[in-house]
Design a protein around this motif. Structure first.
Motif, PDB file in Angstrom:
ATOM      1  N   ARG A  84      -4.437 -14.922 -78.536  1.00 47.52           N
ATOM      2  CA  ARG A  84      -4.984 -15.329 -77.242  1.00 47.52           C
ATOM      3  C   ARG A  84      -5.182 -14.109 -76.351  1.00 47.52           C
ATOM      4  NH1 ARG A  84      -0.869 -18.190 -74.644  1.00 47.52           N
ATOM      5  NH2 ARG A  84       0.594 -17.611 -76.275  1.00 47.52           N
ATOM      6  N   ARG A  85      -6.293 -14.108 -75.638  1.00 48.65           N
ATOM      7  CA  ARG A  85      -6.518 -13.053 -74.650  1.00 48.65           C
ATOM      8  C   ARG A  85      -5.909 -13.527 -73.335  1.00 48.65           C
ATOM      9  NH1 ARG A  85     -12.185 -13.300 -72.581  1.00 48.65           N
ATOM     10  NH2 ARG A  85     -11.150 -15.023 -71.534  1.00 48.65           N
ATOM     11  N   VAL A  86      -4.940 -12.792 -72.819  1.00 48.60           N
ATOM     12  CA  VAL A  86      -4.252 -13.214 -71.593  1.00 48.60           C
ATOM     13  C   VAL A  86      -4.082 -12.032 -70.654  1.00 48.60           C
ATOM     14  CG1 VAL A  86      -2.990 -15.039 -72.824  1.00 48.60           C
ATOM     15  CG2 VAL A  86      -1.894 -12.789 -72.468  1.00 48.60           C
ATOM     16  N   TRP A  87      -3.865 -12.362 -69.391  1.00 49.38           N
ATOM     17  CA  TRP A  87      -3.567 -11.356 -68.370  1.00 49.38           C
ATOM     18  C   TRP A  87      -2.042 -11.218 -68.326  1.00 49.38           C
ATOM     19  CZ3 TRP A  87      -6.076  -7.749 -65.855  1.00 49.38           C
ATOM     20  CH2 TRP A  87      -5.564  -7.217 -64.670  1.00 49.38           C
ATOM     21  N   ARG A 138     -12.391 -15.496 -64.536  1.00 44.09           N
ATOM     22  CA  ARG A 138     -11.891 -16.803 -64.115  1.00 44.09           C
ATOM     23  C   ARG A 138     -10.481 -17.059 -64.652  1.00 44.09           C
ATOM     24  NH1 ARG A 138     -15.186 -19.651 -61.076  1.00 44.09           N
ATOM     25  NH2 ARG A 138     -13.827 -21.428 -61.316  1.00 44.09           N
ATOM     26  N   ASP A 139     -10.063 -16.272 -65.623  1.00 42.23           N
ATOM     27  CA  ASP A 139      -8.677 -16.378 -66.106  1.00 42.23           C
ATOM     28  C   ASP A 139      -7.692 -15.765 -65.105  1.00 42.23           C
ATOM     29  OD1 ASP A 139      -9.114 -17.699 -68.511  1.00 42.23           O
ATOM     30  OD2 ASP A 139      -9.521 -15.840 -69.597  1.00 42.23           O
ATOM     31  N   ARG A 140      -8.190 -14.787 -64.359  1.00 39.48           N
ATOM     32  CA  ARG A 140      -7.361 -14.057 -63.380  1.00 39.48           C
ATOM     33  C   ARG A 140      -8.286 -13.575 -62.280  1.00 39.48           C
ATOM     34  NH1 ARG A 140      -9.403 -10.371 -62.558  1.00 39.48           N
ATOM     35  NH2 ARG A 140      -9.118  -8.939 -64.299  1.00 39.48           N
ATOM     36  N   PRO A 141      -8.330 -14.257 -61.137  1.00 46.09           N
ATOM     37  CA  PRO A 141      -9.323 -13.905 -60.115  1.00 46.09           C
ATOM     38  C   PRO A 141      -9.169 -12.470 -59.639  1.00 46.09           C
ATOM     39  CG  PRO A 141      -7.659 -15.411 -59.242  1.00 46.09           C
ATOM     40  CD  PRO A 141      -7.456 -15.356 -60.720  1.00 46.09           C
ATOM     41  N   LEU A 158       0.798 -20.510 -60.775  1.00 45.04           N
ATOM     42  CA  LEU A 158       0.950 -19.575 -61.889  1.00 45.04           C
ATOM     43  C   LEU A 158       1.744 -20.190 -63.034  1.00 45.04           C
ATOM     44  CD1 LEU A 158       1.558 -16.290 -59.918  1.00 45.04           C
ATOM     45  CD2 LEU A 158      -0.418 -16.893 -61.340  1.00 45.04           C
ATOM     46  N   THR A 191      -0.923 -21.917 -72.643  1.00 42.25           N
ATOM     47  CA  THR A 191       0.375 -21.969 -73.308  1.00 42.25           C
ATOM     48  C   THR A 191       1.404 -21.325 -72.393  1.00 42.25           C
ATOM     49  OG1 THR A 191      -0.790 -21.710 -75.422  1.00 42.25           O
ATOM     50  CG2 THR A 191       1.604 -21.445 -75.462  1.00 42.25           C
ATOM     51  N   PRO A 209       1.749 -15.093 -69.904  1.00 40.83           N
ATOM     52  CA  PRO A 209       0.390 -15.012 -70.470  1.00 40.83           C
ATOM     53  C   PRO A 209      -0.626 -15.811 -69.648  1.00 40.83           C
ATOM     54  CG  PRO A 209       1.652 -16.623 -71.682  1.00 40.83           C
ATOM     55  CD  PRO A 209       2.584 -16.061 -70.616  1.00 40.83           C
ATOM     56  N   LEU A 210      -1.051 -15.233 -68.541  1.00 43.76           N
ATOM     57  CA  LEU A 210      -1.941 -15.960 -67.633  1.00 43.76           C
ATOM     58  C   LEU A 210      -3.344 -16.080 -68.207  1.00 43.76           C
ATOM     59  CD1 LEU A 210      -2.156 -17.284 -64.810  1.00 43.76           C
ATOM     60  CD2 LEU A 210      -2.992 -15.086 -63.975  1.00 43.76           C
ATOM     61  N   ASP A 211      -3.862 -17.288 -68.166  1.00 43.30           N
ATOM     62  CA  ASP A 211      -5.284 -17.533 -68.374  1.00 43.30           C
ATOM     63  C   ASP A 211      -5.637 -18.817 -67.629  1.00 43.30           C
ATOM     64  OD1 ASP A 211      -4.192 -19.489 -70.040  1.00 43.30           O
ATOM     65  OD2 ASP A 211      -5.366 -18.953 -71.798  1.00 43.30           O
ATOM     66  N   ARG A 212      -6.932 -19.114 -67.539  1.00 46.40           N
ATOM     67  CA  ARG A 212      -7.445 -20.359 -66.956  1.00 46.40           C
ATOM     68  C   ARG A 212      -6.992 -20.581 -65.513  1.00 46.40           C
ATOM     69  NH1 ARG A 212      -6.507 -25.484 -70.550  1.00 46.40           N
ATOM     70  NH2 ARG A 212      -8.108 -26.263 -69.154  1.00 46.40           N
ATOM     71  N   TYR A 213      -6.630 -19.533 -64.792  1.00 46.81           N
ATOM     72  CA  TYR A 213      -6.097 -19.731 -63.444  1.00 46.81           C
ATOM     73  C   TYR A 213      -7.066 -20.500 -62.552  1.00 46.81           C
ATOM     74  CZ  TYR A 213      -4.150 -19.102 -58.863  1.00 46.81           C
ATOM     75  OH  TYR A 213      -3.643 -19.358 -57.609  1.00 46.81           O
ATOM     76  N   LEU A 214      -8.351 -20.150 -62.596  1.00 41.48           N
ATOM     77  CA  LEU A 214      -9.309 -20.799 -61.682  1.00 41.48           C
ATOM     78  C   LEU A 214      -9.799 -22.162 -62.190  1.00 41.48           C
ATOM     79  CD1 LEU A 214     -11.442 -17.783 -60.387  1.00 41.48           C
ATOM     80  CD2 LEU A 214      -9.615 -19.020 -59.194  1.00 41.48           C
TER      81      LEU A 214
END
Lengths: 243, 243
Positions: free
Chosen positions: A163-166, A230-233, B147, B153, B167-172
């Motif tokens: 998974r690509r994540v911030w 959009r995953d991390r503004p 958050l 996940t 593992p941040l994603d899809r925040y917006l």
């Protein structure tokens, strides 16, 4: 004192080539969203903090603002701004927001784009802004989003399961972050969303808008590589009123 | 309609054993911070939305509240709450916040703890709350932090270079998230911080406090495993006033 990275040659050489430096407001993806927060400019006395190349100051005057006091800490930026401006109602001035002082109740709008995340003593800056505004007048600003500034190592990563994540960490740790963007050792001041809001409310502002900006569907259609934003503004847009 | 996970036996069996279920408010690490946002209770008519086992309702009465209307969607929770309560000034009622209706201008405080992140149509809920409050009265609530709810996940991971990150994603992406917490398939509604604030301001509330809660240094000294919560705050605490 705030680092003046814009007067460091390698940073400035990179910054001046960014779309927002070359194309002005239209080169800034978040500009339509910020513009929607602004009042009608006609007749307004405007204070622009962190004015950069003066794109906003010139736009405000085109839209009918009475005058713009445009302040920046960078001699490089101010020199280039002055070269691009022929308008005696725009005043460019050198100033550090940490020690800023401007006349009380003399402005109808305070604007700042992507500058406050460099400021350590933002409490002082907000107090000066509150005093500078006539009662009830708007204060509109953008900053790098706290999710963008928080991580020890800001940059998307791929997890073990693909998974690509911030890689968020240190979110609640409001302190300096040193990153390498355009140049090595750029120092930003990380604050939480709540930290910015608390500073505003504590200064006497009423919050009127809080927007965590990401690209629109139309923008992503034109620039598919922006979808990840959009995953991390990347930006936070705020509007408030002095009270 | 909102999922009523608290009446699913495996979830409820786990939930009732949590410290906040067994020990009440003192078992909730964020309680001291929420308490600091509350007005003096003496004489107040209180509406508690998502009252659970009724710990807050009983505390409010101990502190002198005139009455508490405590609403929950879970029959399991309301039954247990009633068993623990001997107080005719506390009324427990079954209700779904999505379709809630309560009398106008009849409450001096609306409180809600960790319930709104289950609600899909929060705009309706906030409108009902605004109408239920007497003008200028406070509205205090907590939710799982955006958050915490955002990721596909949710759970800390270790990066290739050995960093522990969230593992941040899809925040917006404000939409449902299905997670396995205490039971499989718990459905939460993810909203951004800006989303909550926009709903509040759009309903006519004035924001008075926004806090991204993490454990204090004292709490971490007592529970070193909690330190990680400062990398990604678990709760958001909000106070507003009807206007």
């Amino acid at each position: 004192m705030t680092q003046n990275i814009y007067d460091q040659e390698d940073f400035f050489a990179g910054y001046r080539r960014l779309p927002r430096s070359v194309d002005g407001l239209e080169g800034a993806a978040e500009w339509p969203a910020i513009r929607a927060l602004l009042p009608a400019m006609k007749g307004l006395r405007v204070l622009d903090l962190g004015c950069g190349f003066g794109w906003f100051a010139r736009w405000a005057r085109q839209e009918g603002a009475a005058s713009v006091l445009a302040i920046d800490v960078s001699a490089n930026m101010l020199k280039r701004a002055a070269e691009m401006t022929k308008d005696s109602a725009i005043t460019y001035a050198s100033g550090d927001m940490e020690t800023l002082d401007v006349p009380a109740a003399s402005f109808d709008l305070v604007y700042s784009s992507l500058a406050f995340h460099y400021i350590a003593n933002l409490k002082h800056t907000f107090a000066v802004i509150h005093r500078a505004l006539v009662p009830g007048a708007p204060f509109v600003f953008s900053v790098e989003h706290p999710l963008y500034t928080a991580p020890s190592t800001p940059g998307f990563v791929t997890t073990a399961d693909g998974r690509r994540v911030w890689p968020l960490d240190r979110y609640l740790d409001e302190s300096d972050r040193k990153t390498d963007w355009l140049a090595k050792g750029v120092i930003k001041r990380h604050r939480t969303v709540g930290g910015y809001v608390s500073l505003l409310l504590g200064t006497g502002f009423t919050l009127t808008h809080l927007e965590e900006w990401g690209p629109t569907a139309e923008q992503i259609a034109a620039r598919p590589d922006w979808a990840v934003e959009r995953d991390r503004p990347p930006f936070m847009l705020v509007a408030a009123r002095s009270s």
